[in-house]
Design an enzyme around this catalytic site. Structure first.
Site, PDB file in Angstrom:
ATOM      1  N   ARG A  31     -10.021  23.241 -49.210  1.00  0.00           N
ATOM      2  CA  ARG A  31     -10.338  24.481 -49.511  1.00  0.00           C
ATOM      3  C   ARG A  31      -9.474  24.977 -50.630  1.00  0.00           C
ATOM      4  NH1 ARG A  31     -14.557  23.873 -47.536  1.00  0.00           N
ATOM      5  NH2 ARG A  31     -15.811  24.153 -45.358  1.00  0.00           N
TER       6      ARG A  31
ATOM      7  N   HIS B 272     -18.543  25.255 -55.406  1.00  0.00           N
ATOM      8  CA  HIS B 272     -18.368  25.238 -53.942  1.00  0.00           C
ATOM      9  C   HIS B 272     -19.490  24.154 -53.499  1.00  0.00           C
ATOM     10  CE1 HIS B 272     -17.599  25.738 -49.418  1.00  0.00           C
ATOM     11  NE2 HIS B 272     -17.843  24.766 -50.007  1.00  0.00           N
TER      12      HIS B 272
END
Ligand code: NDP
Length: 319
Positions: free
Chosen positions: A234, A282
């Protein structure tokens, strides 16, 4: 909590574009596993009748208040920090995070690919006619020290794959772990030991209050000079200003970043144009309905049989 009903109502609360694929795979998995369920989309059943919710944080359900009969929430995301932040998330309903083989395989492929790119110095050969002819031969993988932060479902699999390629692999987790071929560390001392040996550092930690800005200036300074970072956990794990300063000073040689505090990453973000940063959008891995639906159905089957659900998020720890 009352006993499980015969034919539970399962609400598919995922993005519209993904809904058909999920429905087909969940129906197929239910047939395969002998689960009698009623799969509905929002509006097709009274909210209070819904017992299981297949949930995407980006999907149509933003307020859990009407779902008073929920027995379990099955997140299709592995990282649940945004789900935990939903104010109406019921405290007494288990939230299961996603663990499924496709997600794991995809992540391991991404990690191995990007570690090999750094290890082999591939970029040095992509510079066109002026590409260096005298590039030194890279060391063997067994002489390359790789560190993996996070030894959960994804980190452990990536660490095993890197070890199978002969990399000298160490890993770090909150609680002690044991993985054949991987030197496992935990705790603050373990982190310093892991960072100071990692020529390539892979981050696969969840975003929690304890992991926020884990890679700050002080910890980045522990890495060997010129180390490479691959962050697919993250964005919150990294202090962005500290990483940019370390890249500019050459203390960190390269960063491959798949996850960011703000996504999509703004086009004017300094990472975008930085010569020693690779931005991927991502895409390190994704939950695939074909491989994930059988896992969700097996959770509901377990629930129906009175067995404990798996991969229930510990709300105190945040993952
Ligand atoms: P797991 O929960 O299985 O593993 C998390 C690991 O992190 C565990 O080893 C855990 O330690 C460790 N950990 C957590 N908190 C700390 C801490 N404070 N200090 C040290 N170690 C800690 O998660 P997954 O492996 O399934 O997923 C990891 C993350 O990957 C997800 O949370 C998500 O953010 C990210 N992800 C990114 C994707 C992408 O496409 N970029 C796709 C999917 C996931 P312990 O073993 O002791 O519990």
């Amino acid at each position: 909590m009352p006993a499980a009903t015969q034919s539970p109502v399962v609400l598919l609360a995922v993005e519209e574009d993904d809904s058909a694929a999920w429905a087909a795979e969940l129906e197929a998995a239910a047939a395969e596993q002998g689960l009698d369920m009623r799969l509905v989309r929002p509006g097709e059943a009274a909210p209070e009748a819904v017992e299981h919710m297949v949930f995407a944080g980006s999907g149509p359900v933003r307020d859990f208040t009407p779902y008073v009969g929920l027995r379990a929430i099955h997140s299709i995301w592995a990282g649940v920090e945004k789900v935990l932040a939903i104010p109406t998330l019921p405290a007494d309903v288990p939230l299961c995070r996603m663990v499924e083989p496709g997600l794991r395989w995809g992540m391991t492929e991404y990690v191995v690919g990007h570690v090999l790119r750094r290890h082999l110095g591939v970029d040095g050969f992509l510079a066109g006619p002026e590409a260096r002819w005298a590039e030194p031969v890279p060391p063997l993988a067994r002489d390359r020290r790789v560190g993996v932060l996070g030894l959960g479902e994804l980190g452990a699999d990536a660490a095993r794959a890197l070890s199978a390629l002969n990399f000298d692999v160490a890993g770090w987790s909150r609680s002690p772990r044991s993985i054949p071929g991987v030197a496992c560390h935990c705790g603050e001392d373990g982190l310093a030991a892991l960072l100071s040996r990692s020529e390539i550092l892979v981050c696969l930690l969840p975003a929690t209050p304890l992991t926020e800005n884990l890679l700050n200036a002080g910890r980045l300074a522990l890495l060997p000079r010129g180390a490479a970072i691959v962050n697919a956990g993250r964005g919150e794990l990294i202090d962005d200003s500290a990483l940019l300063a370390a890249l500019d000073a050459g203390r960190v040689g390269h960063a491959t970043l798949d996850v960011f505090r703000i996504e999509p990453l703004p086009t004017d973000h300094p990472y975008r144009a930085h010569p020693r940063v690779t931005v991927t959008p991502h895409v390190a891995s994704a939950t695939r309905p074909a491989t994930a639906a059988p896992e969700i159905v097996s959770q509901i089957v377990r629930f129906q049989a009175g067995e404990p659900l798996r991969h229930v998020v510990d709300r105190r720890l945040g993952y």
